[in-house]
Design an enzyme around this catalytic site. Structure first.
Site, PDB file in Angstrom:
ATOM      1  CD  GLU A   1     -13.683   6.398   2.646  1.00 26.57           C
ATOM      2  OE1 GLU A   1     -14.260   7.395   3.081  1.00 26.57           O
ATOM      3  OE2 GLU A   1     -14.247   5.291   2.517  1.00 26.57           O
TER       4      GLU A   1
ATOM      5  CG  ASP B   1      -8.989  -7.926   6.445  1.00 24.79           C
ATOM      6  OD1 ASP B   1      -8.164  -7.055   6.773  1.00 24.79           O
ATOM      7  OD2 ASP B   1      -9.766  -7.798   5.476  1.00 24.79           O
TER       8      ASP B   1
ATOM      9  N   GLY C   1     -11.175  -1.137   0.624  1.00 25.62           N
ATOM     10  CA  GLY C   1     -10.152  -0.749  -0.360  1.00 25.62           C
ATOM     11  C   GLY C   1     -10.528   0.545  -1.060  1.00 25.62           C
TER      12      GLY C   1
ATOM     13  N   GLY D   1      -5.596  -4.504  -2.823  1.00 22.47           N
ATOM     14  CA  GLY D   1      -4.633  -4.294  -3.903  1.00 22.47           C
ATOM     15  C   GLY D   1      -3.946  -2.941  -3.756  1.00 22.47           C
TER      16      GLY D   1
ATOM     17  CE  LYS E   1     -10.704  -4.815   5.215  1.00 25.66           C
ATOM     18  NZ  LYS E   1     -10.422  -5.752   4.118  1.00 25.66           N
TER      19      LYS E   1
ATOM     20  CE  LYS F   1      -6.310  -4.370   6.657  1.00 30.85           C
ATOM     21  NZ  LYS F   1      -6.465  -5.073   5.436  1.00 30.85           N
TER      22      LYS F   1
ATOM     23  CB  ILE G   1     -15.639   0.784  -1.733  1.00 33.45           C
ATOM     24  CG1 ILE G   1     -15.518  -0.454  -2.610  1.00 33.45           C
ATOM     25  CG2 ILE G   1     -17.081   1.246  -1.644  1.00 33.45           C
ATOM     26  CD1 ILE G   1     -16.334  -1.631  -2.092  1.00 33.45           C
TER      27      ILE G   1
ATOM     28  CB  VAL H   1      -0.980   0.005   1.197  1.00 40.67           C
ATOM     29  CG1 VAL H   1      -1.823   1.279   1.205  1.00 40.67           C
ATOM     30  CG2 VAL H   1      -1.892  -1.223   1.158  1.00 40.67           C
TER      31      VAL H   1
ATOM     32  CB  VAL I   1     -13.903  -0.175   5.628  1.00 39.95           C
ATOM     33  CG1 VAL I   1     -15.070  -1.103   5.296  1.00 39.95           C
ATOM     34  CG2 VAL I   1     -13.664  -0.153   7.123  1.00 39.95           C
TER      35      VAL I   1
END
Ligand code: HSE
Length: 408
Positions: free
Chosen positions: A124, A196, A129, A298, A200, A100, A131, A12, A127
């Site tokens: 943001e 995971d 990715g 991703g 979230k 997260k 979206i 990331v 949770v």
């Protein structure tokens, strides 16, 4: 010029740097300031990396530099990310995170600290990715009383399930591919065992219902017990098995968050959400329901959400947002998962339809082959489903699978 630092140069973090330089001009325009990455913190060496000159190994380099006004925390894990985030916020440096695990464990503390220091803690990217879901839940849907949020919140498990079902790939091979594509957690057990997704749904629950919900108080079951036979039977009936994280507001005022495999009927759009994609369905009294859909994991999809928060920090420097929730000292507002109400799918070995109906009450039989039955009950509680399973077992009927069905 606003200078920011990136903590963690893994999937990331490197995505944040890559996307920033790719779209720098547009990002600066949106932020209303010239911007640059001044430091990248990582204990590893990256010889030959184009941004090697920005790499530092100590957080002090960042904390002692008054030019830094924002930080993107992409380290993952609770420590040392918690300590570093506290140090940044205490200095008035806004932090945007994809972590997260940290938000789910310590979000209440960090949000309060940000407020005290007149800066922001944004999450943001934690949770869904790519979206946009945190800000819409907090802002765009603020006029609603939210009755339920249900989602496919883990890209890795959705990818594995899709590869197994559509391409006949083995579990281990699908997981390996998810790791190669940068979807899986460092310890992929967190993905496949549901932890995971649990983190979230804790973040969503805390944000929507205003009190910190801790992962240890949420019933969590992963995908390792899903059997391909059930996938096929359910598919022929008209649904998909998905790892669903959801939280409902109950009439008694409690909330009921869970993570578990559920049958999603084809009439629910989430049944068609495949591969690494995530979806979040929000139910509210004003909106009825709204679905959010996009890549849930991703490098660049997650980096996109982190950078959006960095832009927000730079654009609104010193404006503290109200996106927060209270600490919770007890978990009495979290309902026992055994009170979850749903239609239940059972698959049994041996036993006749008559015997099953006598014990389970109304049963819609959807499979009757090879000495096996699969049936759906009326809407009952998990507690009732366990009683039915016990009675069936006591009558010599073997239970192979029990899976709740998600509503519309
Ligand atoms: N391992 C996570 C997933 C990464 O697969 O969804 C994104 O949070």
């Amino acid at each position: 010029m606003s200078k920011f630092a990136v903590l963690g140069y893994g999937v990331v973090g490197s995505g944040v740097v890559e996307l920033f330089y790719k779209n720098r001009e547009k990002i600066e325009e949106k932020a209303g300031h010239k911007m640059d990455v001044k430091y990248i913190l990582d204990i590893r060496d990256f010889p030959g990396d184009p941004y090697e000159d920005k790499l530092v190994k100590s957080i002090d380099d960042i904390l002692n530099d008054n030019e830094i006004t924002a930080v993107a925390e992409c380290m993952g894990g609770v420590e040392p990310a918690f300590t570093f985030t506290k140090q940044c916020l205490s200095k008035g440096i806004s932090v945007s995170t994809s972590n997260k695990e940290l938000v789910a464990a310590k979000g209440d503390i960090l949000l309060e600290l940000a407020k005290e220091n007149n800066c922001n803690y944004f999450f943001e990217a934690s949770v869904g990715g790519a979206i946009p879901i945190i800000r819409p839940l907090h802002k765009c849907l603020a006029a609603n009383s939210i009755s339920e949020v249900a989602g496919i919140l883990n890209g890795t498990t959705n990818f594995i399930l899709t590869k197994m079902i559509n391409d006949g790939m083995k579990f281990d091979d699908a997981l390996k591919l998810a790791q190669e594509l940068g979807y899986a957690e460092r310890n992929p057990e967190a993905d496949v065992e549901g932890h995971d997704a649990c983190r979230k749904i804790c973040i969503i629950s805390s944000l929507v219902y205003g009190k910190h919900v801790y992962p240890e108080n949420v019933y969590t079951k992963g995908i390792t017990d899903i059997k391909l036979e059930d996938v096929q039977i359910v598919n022929n009936w008209g649904g998909s098995i998905k790892l669903i994280a959801k939280v409902s507001k109950l009439d008694n005022g409690n909330i009921l968050p869970t993570v578990m495999p559920m049958i999603v009927p084809f009439s629910n759009l989430m049944s068609r959400v495949d591969d690494v994609f995530n979806a979040v369905m929000v139910y509210g009294d004003g909106i009825d329901k709204t679905m959010f859909y996009g890549r849930g994991a991703g490098k660049l999809p997650t980096a996109s959400a982190v950078l959006a928060d960095v832009i927000e920090s730079v654009k609104h420097d010193r404006t503290v947002f109200s996106q927060m929730w209270a600490s919770s000292s007890d978990n009495s507002f979290v309902e026992d998962y055994k009170n979850l109400q749903a239609q239940m799918y059972f698959r049994t070995e041996s036993g006749s339809k008559n015997e099953v109906t006598c014990i389970a009450g109304n049963a819609e039989f959807i499979y009757d082959e090879n000495n096996q039955l699969a049936f759906l009950t009326d809407v009952i509680s998990i507690k009732d489903a366990q009683n039915i399973a016990d009675k069936l077992s006591a009558n010599g009927i073997k239970i192979v699978s029990v899976i709740p069905v998600l509503g519309e």
